[in-house]
Design a protein around this motif. Structure first.
Motif, mmCIF file in Angstrom:
data_model
loop_
_atom_site.group_PDB
_atom_site.id
_atom_site.type_symbol
_atom_site.label_atom_id
_atom_site.label_comp_id
_atom_site.label_asym_id
_atom_site.label_seq_id
_atom_site.Cartn_x
_atom_site.Cartn_y
_atom_site.Cartn_z
ATOM 1 N N GLY A 1 0.819 -1.210 0.000
ATOM 2 C CA GLY A 1 0.000 0.000 0.000
ATOM 3 C C GLY A 1 0.847 1.251 0.000
ATOM 4 N N ARG A 2 1.906 1.259 0.804
ATOM 5 C CA ARG A 2 2.819 2.408 0.862
ATOM 6 C C ARG A 2 3.468 2.639 -0.503
ATOM 7 N NH1 ARG A 2 6.112 0.293 4.326
ATOM 8 N NH2 ARG A 2 4.686 0.766 6.013
ATOM 9 N N GLU A 3 3.910 1.558 -1.132
ATOM 10 C CA GLU A 3 4.547 1.671 -2.457
ATOM 11 C C GLU A 3 3.552 2.170 -3.502
ATOM 12 O OE1 GLU A 3 6.190 -2.203 -3.208
ATOM 13 O OE2 GLU A 3 7.647 -2.009 -1.580
ATOM 14 N N LEU A 4 2.344 1.626 -3.496
ATOM 15 C CA LEU A 4 1.330 2.059 -4.461
ATOM 16 C C LEU A 4 0.954 3.524 -4.252
ATOM 17 C CD1 LEU A 4 -1.107 -1.002 -4.664
ATOM 18 C CD2 LEU A 4 0.423 -0.170 -6.457
ATOM 19 N N ALA A 5 0.844 3.952 -3.004
ATOM 20 C CA ALA A 5 0.504 5.350 -2.728
ATOM 21 C C ALA A 5 1.604 6.283 -3.230
ATOM 22 C CB ALA A 5 0.257 5.559 -1.240
ATOM 23 N N GLY A 6 2.861 5.900 -3.033
ATOM 24 C CA GLY A 6 3.967 6.699 -3.554
ATOM 25 C C GLY A 6 3.954 6.752 -5.069
ATOM 26 N N GLU A 7 3.672 5.620 -5.677
ATOM 27 C CA GLU A 7 3.582 5.569 -7.139
ATOM 28 C C GLU A 7 2.402 6.406 -7.637
ATOM 29 O OE1 GLU A 7 3.294 2.259 -10.747
ATOM 30 O OE2 GLU A 7 3.574 1.562 -8.677
ATOM 31 N N LEU A 8 1.283 6.352 -6.923
ATOM 32 C CA LEU A 8 0.113 7.148 -7.291
ATOM 33 C C LEU A 8 0.460 8.634 -7.290
ATOM 34 C CD1 LEU A 8 -2.969 7.139 -7.892
ATOM 35 C CD2 LEU A 8 -3.330 7.295 -5.423
ATOM 36 N N ARG A 9 1.186 9.077 -6.282
ATOM 37 C CA ARG A 9 1.588 10.481 -6.206
ATOM 38 C C ARG A 9 2.446 10.860 -7.419
ATOM 39 N NH1 ARG A 9 4.876 11.493 -1.158
ATOM 40 N NH2 ARG A 9 6.300 10.172 -2.322
ATOM 41 N N GLU A 10 3.407 10.004 -7.778
ATOM 42 C CA GLU A 10 4.301 10.311 -8.898
ATOM 43 C C GLU A 10 3.568 10.278 -10.237
ATOM 44 O OE1 GLU A 10 7.215 11.645 -8.295
ATOM 45 O OE2 GLU A 10 6.607 11.354 -6.204
#
Length: 195
Positions: free
Chosen positions: A87-96
């Motif tokens: 989830g943390r990785e996906l949220a960071g990717e979503l931001r980028e």
């Protein structure tokens, strides 16, 4: 309200943000205008409030269970911890990706697909916690331990702010039309519909 009640209540607020994201994807794919800033702000919410606050609180529950002898390296704790990391990785990717879409470097569909992945992960994770994990916690942790965990929750929230207020702000900042299913279901209108 014990520690588990607090976490379940927070799930309801996080679900409100998942609903905003669902509607944004549906609206965008239907030809409506959806600012990539909505997705960037949602990613901020996910990283600050879901990962930084809610998951940190769940981490305190994990630590209490480990202290009572539950192994952390396998089984339910390991699976839930791995989902937190994804989830943390996906949220960071979503931001980028949201930033890249705003700059015209990526297509909105990439943003929509990534958003759907996050929402699916979150909803499955919530179901696992509420259906299996939280009942197990209530069986294994005595009241005095749960009270100590709850006291740690207050410190975590003080450092991040209110998850509920942040969900309110996101809903109000990005009003989107209700989906036809939500209108037809007779569900209580959400605050962004009347605005």
């Amino acid at each position: 309200m014990d520690a588990i009640d607090i976490l379940v209540n927070e799930h309801r607020h996080i679900e409100r943000v998942m609903d905003v994201l669902d509607r944004a994807v549906t609206h965008g794919r239907g030809g409506g205008e959806v600012s990539p800033v909505l997705f960037e702000r949602a990613a901020h919410y996910l990283l600050t409030f879901v990962d930084g606050s809610h998951d940190a609180k769940e981490g305190e529950v994990f630590q209490a269970l480990i202290a009572r002898g539950l192994p952390s390296g396998a089984g339910m704790l390991a699976g839930l911890s791995a989902q937190h990391e994804v989830g943390r990785e996906l949220a960071g990717e979503l931001r980028e990706v949201a930033r890249a879409v705003a700059r015209g470097e990526r297509e909105p569909e990439e943003l929509y697909a990534l958003t759907e992945r996050y929402v699916r992960l979150h909803r499955g994770h919530t179901e696992a916690e509420e259906g299996r994990f939280f009942p197990m916690v209530r069986r294994l942790l005595p009241v005095d331990v749960m009270e100590r965990v709850r006291a740690k929750f207050a410190r975590i929230e003080a450092a991040h702010g209110s998850l509920a207020e942040a969900a309110d702000a996101l809903e109000l900042a990005f009003p989107l039309p209700a989906t036809p299913m939500r209108r037809a279901s007779g569900m209580r209108p959400q605050p962004w519909i009347a605005r």
